[in-house]
Design a protein around this motif. Structure first.
Motif, PDB file in Angstrom:
ATOM      1  N   ILE A 115       0.925  -1.179  -0.021  1.00  0.00           N
ATOM      2  CA  ILE A 115       0.095   0.117  -0.196  1.00  0.00           C
ATOM      3  C   ILE A 115       0.893   1.349  -0.088  1.00  0.00           C
ATOM      4  O   ILE A 115       1.810   1.493   0.823  1.00  0.00           O
ATOM      5  CB  ILE A 115      -0.946  -0.093   1.289  1.00  0.00           C
ATOM      6  CG1 ILE A 115      -1.863  -1.391   1.305  1.00  0.00           C
ATOM      7  CG2 ILE A 115      -1.983   1.424   1.342  1.00  0.00           C
ATOM      8  CD1 ILE A 115      -2.573  -1.435   2.404  1.00  0.00           C
ATOM      9  N   PRO A 116       0.686   2.078  -0.938  1.00  0.00           N
ATOM     10  CA  PRO A 116       1.643   3.175  -1.201  1.00  0.00           C
ATOM     11  C   PRO A 116       1.184   4.141   0.160  1.00  0.00           C
ATOM     12  O   PRO A 116       0.200   4.198   0.601  1.00  0.00           O
ATOM     13  CB  PRO A 116       1.329   4.135  -2.425  1.00  0.00           C
ATOM     14  CG  PRO A 116      -0.061   3.555  -2.884  1.00  0.00           C
ATOM     15  CD  PRO A 116      -0.177   2.025  -2.142  1.00  0.00           C
ATOM     16  N   ASP A 117       2.257   5.243   0.307  1.00  0.00           N
ATOM     17  CA  ASP A 117       2.072   6.134   1.345  1.00  0.00           C
ATOM     18  C   ASP A 117       0.859   7.152   1.063  1.00  0.00           C
ATOM     19  O   ASP A 117       0.625   7.400  -0.174  1.00  0.00           O
ATOM     20  CB  ASP A 117       3.358   7.039   1.548  1.00  0.00           C
ATOM     21  CG  ASP A 117       3.353   7.786   2.608  1.00  0.00           C
ATOM     22  OD1 ASP A 117       2.603   7.567   3.523  1.00  0.00           O
ATOM     23  OD2 ASP A 117       4.098   8.862   2.627  1.00  0.00           O
ATOM     24  N   VAL A 118       0.058   7.422   1.809  1.00  0.00           N
ATOM     25  CA  VAL A 118      -1.193   8.495   1.688  1.00  0.00           C
ATOM     26  C   VAL A 118      -0.526   9.735   1.165  1.00  0.00           C
ATOM     27  O   VAL A 118      -1.443  10.178   0.359  1.00  0.00           O
ATOM     28  CB  VAL A 118      -1.895   8.709   3.126  1.00  0.00           C
ATOM     29  CG1 VAL A 118      -2.909   9.570   3.051  1.00  0.00           C
ATOM     30  CG2 VAL A 118      -2.047   7.269   3.707  1.00  0.00           C
ATOM     31  N   ASP A 119       0.563  10.353   1.421  1.00  0.00           N
ATOM     32  CA  ASP A 119       1.054  11.606   0.814  1.00  0.00           C
ATOM     33  C   ASP A 119       1.640  11.420  -0.658  1.00  0.00           C
ATOM     34  O   ASP A 119       1.794  12.343  -1.248  1.00  0.00           O
ATOM     35  CB  ASP A 119       2.188  12.243   1.815  1.00  0.00           C
ATOM     36  CG  ASP A 119       1.664  12.456   3.020  1.00  0.00           C
ATOM     37  OD1 ASP A 119       0.613  12.783   3.348  1.00  0.00           O
ATOM     38  OD2 ASP A 119       2.359  12.397   4.221  1.00  0.00           O
TER      39      ASP A 119
END
Length: 142
Positions: A115-119
């Motif tokens: 899961i990629p970073d939210v930012d």
């Protein structure tokens, strides 16, 4: 016996004596202050020393600026002038503008399961798939 009252002559004599004593005290203080100032001047050397003989570049500079404060102001003015010239030169010869646009980032594959970073910019593309949204929800429940 009753005390004798002083007459006018005695009163005037006392007042005059007091005034003379007070005047003498002020004069003595003034003289002491003047003497102390004169002694301090003598101890510091005063202005009785002959002017120095300048040679070389000192002679040329001292012909234009004979006093020490004039020479100091000229030196400070020279350094300030150099600073202004440097600032003007750097304003005209500044480096070309650099493109500040971000470099394209490789999209992380959602198949890897990470899961990629939210930012990050990849998070938007990650949420486009229903499977990835479920992975995100499952990660919240853990």
């Amino acid at each position: 016996q009753s005390k004798r009252q002083p007459d006018d002559l005695e009163k005037r004599t006392f007042t005059m004596t007091f005034a003379i004593a007070r005047t003498a005290l002020f004069a003595a203080r003034r003289q002491a202050a003047t003497t102390a100032t004169q002694q301090a001047k003598r101890r510091m050397g005063g202005s009785s020393a002959p002017a120095p003989e300048w040679t070389g570049i000192d002679k040329i500079v001292r012909d234009k600026f004979p006093q020490d404060d004039q020479l100091a102001a000229a030196i400070i003015g020279g350094y300030f002038g150099l600073f202004i010239l440097y600032k003007i030169k750097s304003a005209f010869s500044s480096a070309p503008a650099v493109d500040d646009s971000p470099a394209p980032v490789a999209v992380a594959s959602s198949a890897s399961g990470a899961i990629p970073d939210v930012d990050s910019e990849d998070f938007g593309t990650f949420l486009e798939s229903e499977e990835n949204v479920m992975k995100l929800v499952d990660s919240f429940e853990k």
